[in-house]
Write an enzyme that holds these catalytic residues in place. Structure first.
Site, PDB file in Angstrom:
ATOM      1  N   GLU A  40     -17.833  -8.707   0.857  1.00  0.00           N
ATOM      2  CA  GLU A  40     -17.704  -7.454   1.603  1.00  0.00           C
ATOM      3  C   GLU A  40     -18.937  -6.617   1.280  1.00  0.00           C
ATOM      4  O   GLU A  40     -19.153  -6.245   0.132  1.00  0.00           O
ATOM      5  CB  GLU A  40     -16.424  -6.732   1.156  1.00  0.00           C
ATOM      6  N   ARG A  44     -22.546   1.673   1.878  1.00  0.00           N
ATOM      7  CA  ARG A  44     -22.902   2.738   0.938  1.00  0.00           C
ATOM      8  C   ARG A  44     -24.403   2.812   0.724  1.00  0.00           C
ATOM      9  O   ARG A  44     -24.878   3.591  -0.095  1.00  0.00           O
ATOM     10  CB  ARG A  44     -22.206   2.517  -0.404  1.00  0.00           C
ATOM     11  N   LYS A 127      -5.145  -3.574   1.769  1.00  0.00           N
ATOM     12  CA  LYS A 127      -5.818  -3.377   0.487  1.00  0.00           C
ATOM     13  C   LYS A 127      -5.034  -2.309  -0.281  1.00  0.00           C
ATOM     14  O   LYS A 127      -4.582  -1.329   0.314  1.00  0.00           O
ATOM     15  CB  LYS A 127      -7.257  -2.935   0.771  1.00  0.00           C
TER      16      LYS A 127
END
Ligand code: 3PG
Length: 208
Positions: A40, A44, A127
């Site tokens: 993943e 950011r 999640k």
């Protein structure tokens, strides 16, 4: 297939913060050499979408996008080749848009109310974030009791030590974390360490 889509069967999901997209393909190869075949890439860093595009070119490797918090980002990462989308929280708009495009989706939840929202949206895997701060496995077990139809992927503070404990629980199809793929290791080009930590992680959970 679950609503996590391309993540199905992957037990460890590395959470990547990458600065230089030129490192992305080498990173995928380093993870794969350690037995981890997905990642993943979090949004950011300013070049994250380019890193996804580069990693999507690596044969047999499943790349997704994380920290996706709006529809514009979802669209951009899917255009770049992301096969799944992870979010820190739950957005019905992102879930719908991602599933419409045929990609897997893994939104973050932390409460029973959010678990119900996820179920109503047709999801079967979520999640659990931030896992360690929310009580870790004990909290997952408490949530899994009323929601046996949901899988919980803990993320946030998962370690080499806690990953096998989480994965021993039937409610946990996968864990996600950055412990084998630190930003500094990527920046330094220390792919040997990434491969070693990945191999250790795979060995610890007792799965290929
Ligand atoms: C994150 O927020 O970056 C993910 O949940 C991973 O967390 P970690 O760096 O604590 O593994």
């Amino acid at each position: 297939m679950t609503t996590a889509g391309a993540l199905d069967g992957h037990r460890i999901v590395p959470v990547v913060v990458i600065d230089d997209p030129a490192r992305a393909a080498d990173l995928a190869h380093a993870l794969a050499a350690g037995g981890i075949h997905c990642a993943e890439i979090t949004l950011r860093t300013s070049n994250a979408v380019e890193a996804i595009r580069a990693m999507a070119e690596v044969p047999g490797f499943v790349v997704g996008a994380g920290t996706v918090v709006n529809l514009e980002q979802a669209s951009a990462v899917l255009d770049a080749g992301a096969q799944f989308i992870v979010s820190p929280g739950f957005s019905a708009a992102i879930v719908d848009a991602t599933r419409t495009r045929g990609a897997g989706v893994l939104p973050g939840i932390a409460t029973g109310t959010e678990a119900m929202t996820a179920l109503q949206a047709g999801l079967d895997v979520v999640k659990f974030f931030p896992a360690d701060r929310l009580g870790g496995l004990a909290t997952i077990r408490a949530l899994a009791a009323p929601f046996p139809q949901l899988g919980f992927v803990p993320s946030g503070g998962v370690t080499a030590l806690s990953a096998p404990e989480y994965l021993a629980d039937p409610a946990v199809p996968a864990v996600s974390g950055s412990w084998m793929v630190g930003r500094d290791l990527i920046t330094a080009g220390d792919f040997e360490t990434i491969t070693r930590l990945s191999r250790d992680a795979v060995a610890a959970i007792g799965a290929p």
